[in-house]
Design a protein around this motif. Structure first.
Motif, short mmCIF file in Angstrom:
data_model
loop_
_atom_site.label_atom_id
_atom_site.label_comp_id
_atom_site.label_asym_id
_atom_site.label_seq_id
_atom_site.Cartn_x
_atom_site.Cartn_y
_atom_site.Cartn_z
N TYR A 69 35.61 56.04 42.78
CA TYR A 69 36.94 54.70 42.69
C TYR A 69 38.23 55.60 43.80
O TYR A 69 38.17 56.58 42.96
CB TYR A 69 36.58 54.78 42.40
CG TYR A 69 35.33 53.69 41.95
CD1 TYR A 69 35.05 52.76 42.39
CD2 TYR A 69 34.12 54.06 40.51
CE1 TYR A 69 33.28 52.05 41.47
CE2 TYR A 69 33.28 53.65 40.07
CZ TYR A 69 33.57 52.54 40.89
OH TYR A 69 31.48 52.52 40.29
N VAL A 118 41.85 55.18 43.17
CA VAL A 118 42.61 55.01 42.24
C VAL A 118 44.26 55.45 42.28
O VAL A 118 44.66 56.24 42.79
CB VAL A 118 41.78 55.37 40.72
CG1 VAL A 118 41.08 54.63 39.99
CG2 VAL A 118 42.36 56.72 40.76
N LYS A 121 43.70 47.00 36.87
CA LYS A 121 42.70 47.65 38.19
C LYS A 121 42.65 49.11 37.39
O LYS A 121 41.70 49.34 37.79
CB LYS A 121 42.86 47.53 39.60
CG LYS A 121 42.58 46.56 40.61
CD LYS A 121 43.04 46.85 41.89
CE LYS A 121 44.22 46.49 42.43
NZ LYS A 121 44.92 46.50 43.29
N LYS A 170 40.46 49.22 34.01
CA LYS A 170 38.73 48.75 34.52
C LYS A 170 38.72 48.76 36.16
O LYS A 170 39.12 47.68 36.68
CB LYS A 170 38.73 48.17 33.58
CG LYS A 170 37.12 47.70 33.26
CD LYS A 170 36.17 46.78 32.60
CE LYS A 170 34.81 46.48 32.85
NZ LYS A 170 34.53 45.54 31.42
N GLU A 171 37.86 49.68 36.63
CA GLU A 171 37.55 49.22 37.97
C GLU A 171 36.56 48.53 38.14
O GLU A 171 36.16 48.16 37.76
CB GLU A 171 36.64 51.33 38.56
CG GLU A 171 36.35 50.64 40.05
CD GLU A 171 36.98 50.39 41.10
OE1 GLU A 171 37.26 49.26 41.69
OE2 GLU A 171 37.78 50.49 40.98
N LYS A 182 33.27 48.42 39.57
CA LYS A 182 31.71 48.64 38.53
C LYS A 182 31.18 47.25 37.96
O LYS A 182 30.22 47.56 37.81
CB LYS A 182 32.19 49.41 37.20
CG LYS A 182 32.89 51.05 37.69
CD LYS A 182 33.60 51.80 36.13
CE LYS A 182 34.20 53.04 36.67
NZ LYS A 182 34.33 53.34 35.73
N ARG A 215 38.80 40.24 38.28
CA ARG A 215 38.44 41.29 38.69
C ARG A 215 37.20 41.16 38.78
O ARG A 215 36.14 41.60 40.34
CB ARG A 215 37.91 42.68 36.76
CG ARG A 215 38.97 43.36 36.56
CD ARG A 215 38.27 44.54 35.97
NE ARG A 215 39.37 45.08 35.32
CZ ARG A 215 39.50 44.54 33.57
NH1 ARG A 215 38.71 43.99 33.57
NH2 ARG A 215 40.14 45.39 33.41
N PRO A 261 33.61 51.25 47.98
CA PRO A 261 35.16 51.44 47.15
C PRO A 261 36.13 52.16 48.22
O PRO A 261 37.13 52.07 47.62
CB PRO A 261 34.18 51.98 45.42
CG PRO A 261 33.05 52.57 46.60
CD PRO A 261 32.83 52.08 47.32
N ASN A 264 40.56 49.03 46.89
CA ASN A 264 41.81 49.03 45.83
C ASN A 264 42.75 48.78 47.04
O ASN A 264 43.69 50.03 47.35
CB ASN A 264 41.89 50.12 45.13
CG ASN A 264 43.42 50.14 44.54
OD1 ASN A 264 44.26 49.09 43.54
ND2 ASN A 264 43.16 51.27 43.52
#
Length: 365
Positions: free
Chosen positions: A49, A51, A67, A70-71, A74, A105, A232, A236
């Motif tokens: 992922y 970040v 974010k 916690k992604e 997921k 989320r 992913p 983001n």
């Protein structure tokens, strides 16, 4: 394919909007003039992922903090939704993490909690490239809505999409499986993701059609969601990001308010697209998309999208949410490109950065 120009004749007497795809000024190679530190990617890949790097976390907005904590992907890619759906709303609201799951989320799965007016119910936004559904798909969506009685309904959105309302959390895993069985998905349709790819609403039947947009919008959607498995690499982003493929001179797709618009154009006898970038429409600011001064062949549609998305993902700011759309990045980089001079258009100054990511973008026609 017809050759596009500033004077394309109309087969109809009604007033028409012209699609200008004639030759703009071609950007020449130039030095960027941007501080090298500003060109450092602000995100990094960890465990599959992307970040935000720790040194870029000062002054970020609350959504960015969610974010980081916690992604969001997921919940789908590691089946977190299965466990979340087993909890009552009372249990969910006791913990900040699960409360953020349902309020923030889950938007990565296309689920929007109606906390204020319909506590415990969700609106589910789909991914319908070009707004196309089959009869089987439509019947399935109707069956989901019917289950919720007066609380169930559906909207057709301005981006050629469906939103179904009244959904409750315990039903979500089953609905997601049902969507997959009929070839649909709601994945990556909300928050900081690429939104539904828009095309000609009369694709395939428009007598004045330049190109059938459906194959291109389908390709874009499949690429962005990794064929509905979740991608992913592009989940983001600093903010939402809109894309369209123009199919006719009528400009049904509103290319000038999309972050990326593909405008049909011929070059050396080959069909492809000129690119507009950076457009958006909001209560705080409206910005018209500007020419990138780049042409891509039909085969270059995905590489161009990838390159521009990566530039935005890596370089975009993540502070004030009102100033994190892609045009704000364009403004910043252009203001720092002191070595650029006329007649380059504003975003063509960023082309030197984007071409580092994809050598399949060529000069426009």
């Amino acid at each position: 394919m017809p050759q596009l120009s500033h004077t394309v004749p109309s087969s109809s007497a009604r007033p028409r909007t012209r699609l200008f795809a004639g030759p703009p000024t071609v950007a020449q190679p130039v030095e960027t003039g941007v501080d090298a530190g500003r060109l450092e990617p602000r995100v990094e890949e960890k465990d599959g992922y992307y970040v935000l790097k720790e040194r870029f976390r000062q002054g970020i907005n609350p959504q960015e903090k969610v974010k980081i904590e916690k992604e969001p992907m997921k919940l789908f890619m590691e089946n977190g939704i299965e466990e979340l759906a087993k909890l009552s709303m009372e249990e969910i609201d006791k913990e900040k993490s699960t409360k953020d799951d349902i309020d923030v989320r889950l938007k990565w799965l296309g689920l929007f909690h109606r906390r204020k007016n319909q506590y415990g119910r969700f609106m589910m936004r789909l991914k319908l490239p070009n707004g196309v559904t089959t009869s089987e798909q439509t019947r399935y969506l109707a069956s989901v809505i019917r289950k919720y009685g007066k609380d169930g309904c559906a909207d057709v959105t301005t981006r050629q999409n469906w939103q179904i309302r009244g959904v409750v959390l315990p039903d979500v895993p089953e609905i997601l499986r049902g969507l997959a069985e009929v070839g649909l998905t709601s994945l990556q349709s909300g928050m900081d993701n690429v939104r539904n790819p828009v095309g000609n609403p009369l694709a395939g039947i428009d007598p004045d059609e330049i190109v059938d947009t459906r194959p291109y919008t389908n390709l874009l959607s499949q690429f962005i969601t990794a064929n509905s498995r979740g991608n992913p690499a592009f989940t983001n982003l600093p903010r939402k990001w809109n894309v369209c493929v123009v199919g006719s001179h009528d400009l049904y797709e509103h290319p000038h308010i999309n972050d990326l618009a593909y405008m049909p154009a011929m070059k050396d006898g080959r069909f492809g697209f000129n690119l507009l970038v950076g457009g958006f429409f909001s209560p705080k600011r409206c910005a018209e998309a500007v020419p990138l001064d780049a042409w891509v062949s039909a085969d270059g549609v995905l590489p161009a999208c990838k390159a521009i998305l990566e530039a935005y993902r890596d370089l975009g700011t993540r502070g004030n949410r009102q100033k994190t759309r892609m045009m704000w990045l364009i403004d910043e980089l252009v203001s720092n490109h002191s070595s650029f001079s006329a007649p380059l258009t504003p975003f063509s100054k960023l082309i030197t950065l984007i071409t580092d990511l994809s050598d399949q973008i060529g000069n426009s026609v």
